[in-house]
Structures are given as structure tokens and as C-alpha cells.
Design an enzyme around this catalytic site. Structure first.
Site, short mmCIF file in Angstrom:
data_model
loop_
_atom_site.label_atom_id
_atom_site.label_comp_id
_atom_site.label_asym_id
_atom_site.label_seq_id
_atom_site.Cartn_x
_atom_site.Cartn_y
_atom_site.Cartn_z
N HIS A 1 -21.81 12.19 -23.07
CA HIS A 1 -20.57 11.43 -22.68
C HIS A 1 -20.72 11.13 -21.37
O HIS A 1 -21.44 11.32 -20.53
CB HIS A 1 -19.39 12.45 -22.89
N ASP B 1 -16.72 20.95 -20.34
CA ASP B 1 -18.23 20.67 -21.03
C ASP B 1 -18.93 21.83 -20.96
O ASP B 1 -19.65 21.98 -22.17
CB ASP B 1 -18.91 19.74 -19.87
N GLU C 1 -13.24 7.95 -20.46
CA GLU C 1 -14.55 8.67 -20.85
C GLU C 1 -15.07 8.08 -22.28
O GLU C 1 -14.01 7.93 -23.14
CB GLU C 1 -14.22 10.13 -20.73
N HIS D 1 -18.88 10.00 -17.42
CA HIS D 1 -17.94 10.41 -16.57
C HIS D 1 -17.58 9.19 -15.84
O HIS D 1 -18.41 9.09 -14.67
CB HIS D 1 -18.18 11.73 -15.45
ZN LIG Z 1 -17.71 15.87 -18.91
#
Ligand SMILES: [Zn+2]
Length: 152
Positions: A73, A86, A12, A75
Site C-alpha cells: 500500500h 499495518d 492511500e 502512504h
Molecule cells: Zn500503512
């Protein structure tokens, strides 16, 4: 964002989203995103965004009337759906006096940056649940976005 996702080798990654708001504050205009600050930490299914260098960058942007708007961000190989972590983190940001951002945007990139990927955009207004923002037909024909185009 996709370039940053490519650079992580299946981990990530993420950063902050910056820009400004339309005159009515109804539209967030995203002008740039950061990569992961150097003190960030990540694994295959988690990402802790660091802070190193962000304050200096935000100070510089502030002189151009660009501000912190939220977070993004990646995944890797997953769907762009917020995890419980999150949800908690973006809520903490909207509730935080330090961020001065009561309606932070959360962008999640899912899938593979070299293959099939998708992007989802959420907003987390203070005292409300997270909402997904979806593209609507004719959204770019509002009077406000026409003014923005003319203004550029
Ligand atoms: Zn996430």
C-alpha cells in the site's frame, strides 16, 4: 504500484502481491501486484483493501504456480514505515489459516509517485516481529538467483 499510486489523488491505495518462492523458499519472487479491489475503501491516511475479484485472479495465477505473497500500500506524502494498523493487519495475515501465507511480505510506497518516492519491503514471519528487508551488495550473485536467471 506507482501507477496505482498516481491514480488515487492523494488517497492511500494498495493491493496484493503475487509470485512464487525459490526452490529453497528463501527468496520470494514477486511477479505482479493488484490494484485496489473495487470494494476497497481509503482516506488520506488509511486503506482497507477489499477482496472483490481477488479470488478469481488468484485461482487463475495458481495454474501458473503463482500465489498470494502479501500486501502493498501507499502512504501519500509519508514515509514507508508501517503504522500500528499495518503491523496488526500483516500479523493477522501471517496468523490466519485462510491466507495460507505464514510469511507475508508487506511493501509500502511512501512519498510522491511523480516526485520523490521510496519503497520499503518487510516480511512478517508467523510468531516473529516484522522485519525490514534491505538490499545487500552481491545479493543477486547468489547461486539461487543465477539459477533463476538461467531458468527464465
Ligand atoms: Zn500503512
Amino acid at each position: 504500484m506507482l501507477q496505482h499510486c498516481l491514480d488515487t489523488d492523494g488517497l492511500e491505495t494498495g493491493g496484493i502481491v503475487v509470485g512464487n518462492y525459490s526452490q529453497s523458499y528463501e527468496v520470494a519472487l514477486i511477479w505482479d501486484v493488484s490494484g485496489p479491489p473495487r470494494d476497497s475503501k481509503s482516506g488520506a491516511t488509511w486503506f482497507h483493501r477489499g477482496v472483490q475479484g481477488l479470488q478469481v485472479w488468484l485461482h487463475r495465477l495458481w495454474t501458473k504456480n503463482h500465489y498470494y505473497l502479501g500486501e502493498w500500500h501507499f502512504h501519500p506524502g509519508g514515509r514507508p514505515i508501517p503504522s500500528d494498523t499495518d503491523l496488526r493487519q500483516i500479523k493477522e495475515i501471517s496468523d490466519s489459516a485462510d491466507y495460507r501465507c505464514p510469511e507475508p511480505v508487506l511493501i509500502i510506497v511512501g512519498g510522491s509517485p511523480t516526485g520523490s518516492w521510496e519503497l520499503a519491503v518487510y516480511v512478517s514471519p508467523r510468531n516473529c516481529s516484522l522485519m525490514e528487508l534491505r538490499e545487500t551488495k552481491g545479493a543477486l550473485n547468489t547461486q539461487e538467483s543465477r539459477q533463476q536467471k538461467v531458468g527464465r
